[in-house]
Design a protein around this motif. Structure first.
Motif, PDB file in Angstrom:
ATOM      1  N   PHE A 134       0.827  -1.203   0.000  1.00 11.90           N
ATOM      2  CA  PHE A 134       0.000   0.000   0.000  1.00 11.90           C
ATOM      3  C   PHE A 134       0.865   1.259   0.000  1.00 11.90           C
ATOM      4  O   PHE A 134       0.617   2.200  -0.771  1.00 11.90           O
ATOM      5  CB  PHE A 134      -0.935   0.006   1.208  1.00 11.90           C
ATOM      6  N   VAL A 135       1.877   1.312   0.852  1.00 10.60           N
ATOM      7  CA  VAL A 135       2.730   2.492   0.958  1.00 10.60           C
ATOM      8  C   VAL A 135       3.439   2.773  -0.364  1.00 10.60           C
ATOM      9  O   VAL A 135       3.511   3.924  -0.832  1.00 10.60           O
ATOM     10  CB  VAL A 135       3.760   2.318   2.089  1.00 10.60           C
ATOM     11  N   LEU A 136       3.944   1.735  -1.013  1.00 15.92           N
ATOM     12  CA  LEU A 136       4.682   1.916  -2.265  1.00 15.92           C
ATOM     13  C   LEU A 136       3.765   2.372  -3.398  1.00 15.92           C
ATOM     14  O   LEU A 136       4.132   3.253  -4.184  1.00 15.92           O
ATOM     15  CB  LEU A 136       5.386   0.614  -2.632  1.00 15.92           C
ATOM     16  N   ILE A 137       2.575   1.790  -3.487  1.00 14.63           N
ATOM     17  CA  ILE A 137       1.644   2.208  -4.542  1.00 14.63           C
ATOM     18  C   ILE A 137       1.145   3.621  -4.276  1.00 14.63           C
ATOM     19  O   ILE A 137       0.966   4.427  -5.203  1.00 14.63           O
ATOM     20  CB  ILE A 137       0.475   1.213  -4.659  1.00 14.63           C
ATOM     21  N   ALA A 138       0.913   3.962  -3.005  1.00 15.83           N
ATOM     22  CA  ALA A 138       0.509   5.329  -2.654  1.00 15.83           C
ATOM     23  C   ALA A 138       1.600   6.327  -3.057  1.00 15.83           C
ATOM     24  O   ALA A 138       1.302   7.422  -3.558  1.00 15.83           O
ATOM     25  CB  ALA A 138       0.220   5.421  -1.163  1.00 15.83           C
ATOM     26  N   ALA A 139       2.865   5.957  -2.858  1.00 16.74           N
ATOM     27  CA  ALA A 139       3.969   6.825  -3.284  1.00 16.74           C
ATOM     28  C   ALA A 139       3.955   7.026  -4.793  1.00 16.74           C
ATOM     29  O   ALA A 139       4.209   8.131  -5.292  1.00 16.74           O
ATOM     30  CB  ALA A 139       5.302   6.217  -2.830  1.00 16.74           C
ATOM     31  N   ALA A 140       3.649   5.959  -5.515  1.00 18.80           N
ATOM     32  CA  ALA A 140       3.552   6.079  -6.970  1.00 18.80           C
ATOM     33  C   ALA A 140       2.434   7.035  -7.365  1.00 18.80           C
ATOM     34  O   ALA A 140       2.568   7.820  -8.305  1.00 18.80           O
ATOM     35  CB  ALA A 140       3.319   4.698  -7.585  1.00 18.80           C
ATOM     36  N   TRP A 141       1.314   6.990  -6.638  1.00 20.12           N
ATOM     37  CA  TRP A 141       0.186   7.878  -6.956  1.00 20.12           C
ATOM     38  C   TRP A 141       0.519   9.338  -6.681  1.00 20.12           C
ATOM     39  O   TRP A 141      -0.029  10.243  -7.348  1.00 20.12           O
ATOM     40  CB  TRP A 141      -1.055   7.458  -6.186  1.00 20.12           C
ATOM     41  N   LEU A 142       1.369   9.624  -5.711  1.00 16.84           N
ATOM     42  CA  LEU A 142       1.805  10.999  -5.489  1.00 16.84           C
ATOM     43  C   LEU A 142       2.487  11.562  -6.731  1.00 16.84           C
ATOM     44  O   LEU A 142       2.465  12.775  -6.971  1.00 16.84           O
ATOM     45  CB  LEU A 142       2.767  11.059  -4.294  1.00 16.84           C
ATOM     46  N   ILE A 143       3.090  10.686  -7.507  1.00 21.13           N
ATOM     47  CA  ILE A 143       3.735  11.088  -8.754  1.00 21.13           C
ATOM     48  C   ILE A 143       2.723  11.155  -9.892  1.00 21.13           C
ATOM     49  O   ILE A 143       2.600  12.165 -10.587  1.00 21.13           O
ATOM     50  CB  ILE A 143       4.862  10.099  -9.109  1.00 21.13           C
ATOM     51  N   VAL A 144       1.974  10.082 -10.076  1.00 23.26           N
ATOM     52  CA  VAL A 144       1.081   9.960 -11.235  1.00 23.26           C
ATOM     53  C   VAL A 144      -0.043  10.997 -11.199  1.00 23.26           C
ATOM     54  O   VAL A 144      -0.512  11.455 -12.243  1.00 23.26           O
ATOM     55  CB  VAL A 144       0.495   8.530 -11.306  1.00 23.26           C
ATOM     56  N   ALA A 145      -0.461  11.418 -10.007  1.00 22.92           N
ATOM     57  CA  ALA A 145      -1.530  12.412  -9.896  1.00 22.92           C
ATOM     58  C   ALA A 145      -1.160  13.747 -10.534  1.00 22.92           C
ATOM     59  O   ALA A 145      -2.039  14.539 -10.885  1.00 22.92           O
ATOM     60  CB  ALA A 145      -1.908  12.627  -8.431  1.00 22.92           C
ATOM     61  N   GLY A 146       0.134  14.008 -10.702  1.00 22.22           N
ATOM     62  CA  GLY A 146       0.550  15.206 -11.407  1.00 22.22           C
ATOM     63  C   GLY A 146       0.050  15.241 -12.834  1.00 22.22           C
ATOM     64  O   GLY A 146      -0.149  16.327 -13.412  1.00 22.22           O
ATOM     65  N   TYR A 147      -0.168  14.067 -13.414  1.00 15.08           N
ATOM     66  CA  TYR A 147      -0.770  13.969 -14.756  1.00 15.08           C
ATOM     67  C   TYR A 147      -2.269  13.787 -14.693  1.00 15.08           C
ATOM     68  O   TYR A 147      -3.029  14.525 -15.324  1.00 15.08           O
ATOM     69  CB  TYR A 147      -0.140  12.806 -15.519  1.00 15.08           C
ATOM     70  N   THR A 148      -2.737  12.801 -13.941  1.00 14.58           N
ATOM     71  CA  THR A 148      -4.152  12.429 -13.996  1.00 14.58           C
ATOM     72  C   THR A 148      -5.073  13.564 -13.576  1.00 14.58           C
ATOM     73  O   THR A 148      -6.154  13.744 -14.150  1.00 14.58           O
ATOM     74  CB  THR A 148      -4.426  11.206 -13.101  1.00 14.58           C
ATOM     75  N   SER A 149      -4.681  14.358 -12.587  1.00 15.68           N
ATOM     76  CA  SER A 149      -5.559  15.385 -12.044  1.00 15.68           C
ATOM     77  C   SER A 149      -5.885  16.482 -13.036  1.00 15.68           C
ATOM     78  O   SER A 149      -6.979  17.066 -12.991  1.00 15.68           O
ATOM     79  CB  SER A 149      -4.932  16.003 -10.790  1.00 15.68           C
ATOM     80  N   ILE A 150      -4.969  16.778 -13.957  1.00 15.90           N
ATOM     81  CA  ILE A 150      -5.156  17.943 -14.821  1.00 15.90           C
ATOM     82  C   ILE A 150      -5.097  17.623 -16.302  1.00 15.90           C
ATOM     83  O   ILE A 150      -5.242  18.521 -17.131  1.00 15.90           O
ATOM     84  CB  ILE A 150      -4.099  19.020 -14.514  1.00 15.90           C
TER      85      ILE A 150
END
Length: 442
Positions: free
Chosen positions: A346-362
Motif C-alpha cells: 500500500f505504501v509503495l503504490i501510494a507513493a507512486a500515486w503521489l507522482i502519477v496524480a501530477g498527470y491524472t488530475s489535470i
C-alpha cells in the motif's frame, strides 16, 4: 437610491448563486455518468481473476490472465474510432447528445458480458462474445473521454477550472474503485470463492447495465454548454479530422502527454491487481483491500492537485510527474516486487500515486485548453484514444508477457522510458492556464 443599489446587489448575488448551482449540477451529473461508464469498463479487469478460467481453457493462471488482458486491450482498438465518432457528434451536434449515446453503448456491452455463456457451454464462441462486448465498451469509452472532458471544462468557471475538471479523474478512478468495492462485498459477505468463479462474476456487469440506464436518465437533464451554443453554425459540415489537421502542435502535445500518463495510470490500476496477486503473492482479499485503499488515496489526490494547478499553473505538475516518474518508477516497482506485506505494498503504490496524480488530475483540462470550441471534443478525444490504444491498453498485456518469459523487470524500464517522453513534451509546451484556447471558437 441606496435601496435600489442594495436590491441590485442582492439580485446580482442571486444570479451568481444560481449560476454556481447550475454549473455544479452539470459537473455532478457529467461526472456521475463518467463514473458509471468507467465502472462498467473496469468491472472486467476487477473480476478477471475469477472469470478468466471460464473463458480460456488451461491450467496456467498467468496465461489465462494474459488472454483476459489481451481482450481487455482489444477494447482499446475501438477507442480511436469512438474518439472520432463521438468527437464529431459532440463538435457538430452537441456535447449532451454525445454523452447520452456513449452511456447507452456501455449499457449494451455490460449486458452482453452479464449473459455470455462460458467456454464449457459454447466453446470458442465464448471468448468471441467476450471480445465483442469489450469492443462495444471500447467504442463507448473512446467517445466518453473527449466529450466529458470537453463538457466539464466548458461548464467550469475560469478561476477554479483545474479543481472542477479534476473530478473527471475522480470519477474515472471512482468507477474502478466501485468495481473493486463490489468485488470486496461479494468476496467478504455473500459468495464463496467457488461461487464467484462459477457465476458470481456476472453480478457486477448486471449492476453496471442498470447504473448506465440511470446515468442516461440523469444526462437528459444536462444543459448544453454556452461555448458550443456560441460556436454553433448550422451550415458547417466539414470533417472533424480535417479540421484537426490545422492544429498539429496541439495534437502532438496530447499524444506526448498521454503516452507516459496513460501507461502509468493503467500500470497502477488495472495491472496492479494482477501484480499484487501473481508477483507479490498477496491473497485475493489482500489484493482487493490494497487495490481499494490505494484507489481511495489516488481519488483524494485529484482535487488537491487540480486546485494547486489553479494557483501555480498546469505545467509544473506535468513536469513533476515527468521528472519523478522517470527517476523513481524502476525503484518503486522493484521494491514493490520484493515486499512481503499488504501494508508495504500500500505504501509503495501510494507513493507512486503521489507522482502519477501530477498527470491524472489535470490532463483533461490541459487538453481541452489546447483546442478551440469547434474542434475541442475531437482534439481531446481522438489523439488521446489513439495514444491510449497504443500505450495504455496494452500496458497490462506487455507486463504479463514480460513476466511469462521470465523478464518482469523489463516492464519497469519500458514504463520509465515512456514517461520520459511525456517529460520532454511537458518541458517544451506552454502552460495552458496562461495560454488557453477556451475562449476561441475557430
Amino acid at each position: 437610491m441606496m435601496r435600489d443599489v442594495h436590491q441590485l446587489a442582492v439580485g446580482t448575488d442571486s444570479l451568481r448563486l444560481t449560476d454556481v448551482r447550475r454549473r455544479l449540477k452539470a459537473i455532478f451529473i457529467g461526472s456521475i455518468g463518467n463514473l458509471v461508464e468507467w465502472y462498467d469498463f473496469y468491472a472486467y479487469t476487477a473480476f478477471a481473476l475469477y472469470f478468466a478460467e471460464s473463458f480460456f481453457p488451461g491450467n496456467d493462471p498467468v496465461v489465462q490472465q494474459l488472454n483476459a488482458a489481451l481482450l481487455f486491450a482489444a477494447g482499446f482498438v475501438m477507442r480511436p474510432i469512438g474518439g472520432w465518432l463521438f468527437g464529431h457528434l459532440a463538435d457538430h451536434h452537441g456535447r449532451k447528445n454525445a454523452l447520452m449515446l456513449s452511456v447507452l453503448l456501455m449499457c449494451f456491452g455490460s449486458l452482453v458480458l452479464a449473459v455470455t455463456p462460458t467456454y464449457a457451454s459454447i466453446g470458442a464462441a465464448a471468448p468471441v462474445l467476450l471480445g465483442l462486448a469489450r469492443v462495444v465498451q471500447g467504442l463507448s469509452l473512446g467517445g466518453e473521454y473527449g466529450a466529458s472532458a470537453t463538457y466539464l471544462t466548458e461548464v467550469a468557471d475560469h478561476k477554479h477550472r483545474g479543481f472542477y475538471v479534476s473530478f473527471h479523474y475522480v470519477t474515472l478512478i471512482g468507477g474502478q474503485l466501485c468495481a473493486i468495492l463490489v468485488l470486496l462485498v461479494l468476496q467478504q459477505l455473500f459468495l464463496t470463492a467457488e461461487q464467484m468463479r462459477a457465476w458470481g462474476w456476472r453480478i457486477p456487469f448486471a449492476i453496471g447495465a442498470m447504473l448506465a440506464i440511470i446515468a442516461v436518465m440523469m444526462r437528459r437533464s444536462l444543459h448544453e454548454t454556452e461555448a458550443f451554443i456560441e460556436a454553433r453554425t448550422p451550415q458547417r459540415r466539414d470533417s472533424s479530422i480535417r479540421a484537426l489537421f490545422r492544429y498539429p502542435r496541439q495534437v502532438l502535445i496530447v499524444v506526448g502527454l498521454t503516452a507516459g500518463g496513460t501507461t502509468a495510470f493503467y500500470t497502477y490500476t488495472t495491472y496492479m491487481q494482477k501484480f499484487l496477486k501473481l508477483s507479490v503473492g498477496l491473497s485475493d482479499n489482500q489484493t482487493t483491500m490494497v487495490s481499494a485503499g490505494t484507489l481511495i488515496f489516488a481519488l483524494c489526490l485529484q482535487p488537491l492537485y487540480g486546485a494547486l494547478s489553479d494557483r501555480i499553473g498546469r505545467k509544473p505538475l506535468l513536469i513533476w510527474f515527468g521528472v519523478m516518474g522517470t527517476l523513481f518508477t524502476i525503484p518503486l516497482l522493484r521494491a514493490l516486487q520484493s515486499t512481503t506485506s499488504a501494508g508495504g505494498a500500500f505504501v509503495l503504490i501510494a507513493a507512486a500515486w503521489l507522482i502519477v496524480a501530477g498527470y491524472t488530475s489535470i490532463n483533461a483540462v490541459v487538453k481541452a485548453e489546447l483546442f478551440p470550441t469547434r474542434v475541442r471534443a475531437t482534439g481531446v478525444g481522438l489523439p488521446f484514444a489513439i495514444t491510449t490504444s497504443i500505450f495504455g491498453g496494452p500496458a497490462e498485456s506487455i507486463a504479463l508477457w514480460f513476466k511469462s518469459i521470465g523478464h518482469e523487470v523489463w516492464f519497469s524500464y519500458y514504463l520509465s522510458s515512456v514517461i520520459a517522453i511525456s517529460l520532454i513534451v511537458s518541458v517544451t509546451m506552454r502552460d495552458t492556464k496562461r495560454y488557453s484556447a477556451l475562449d476561441l471558437h475557430d
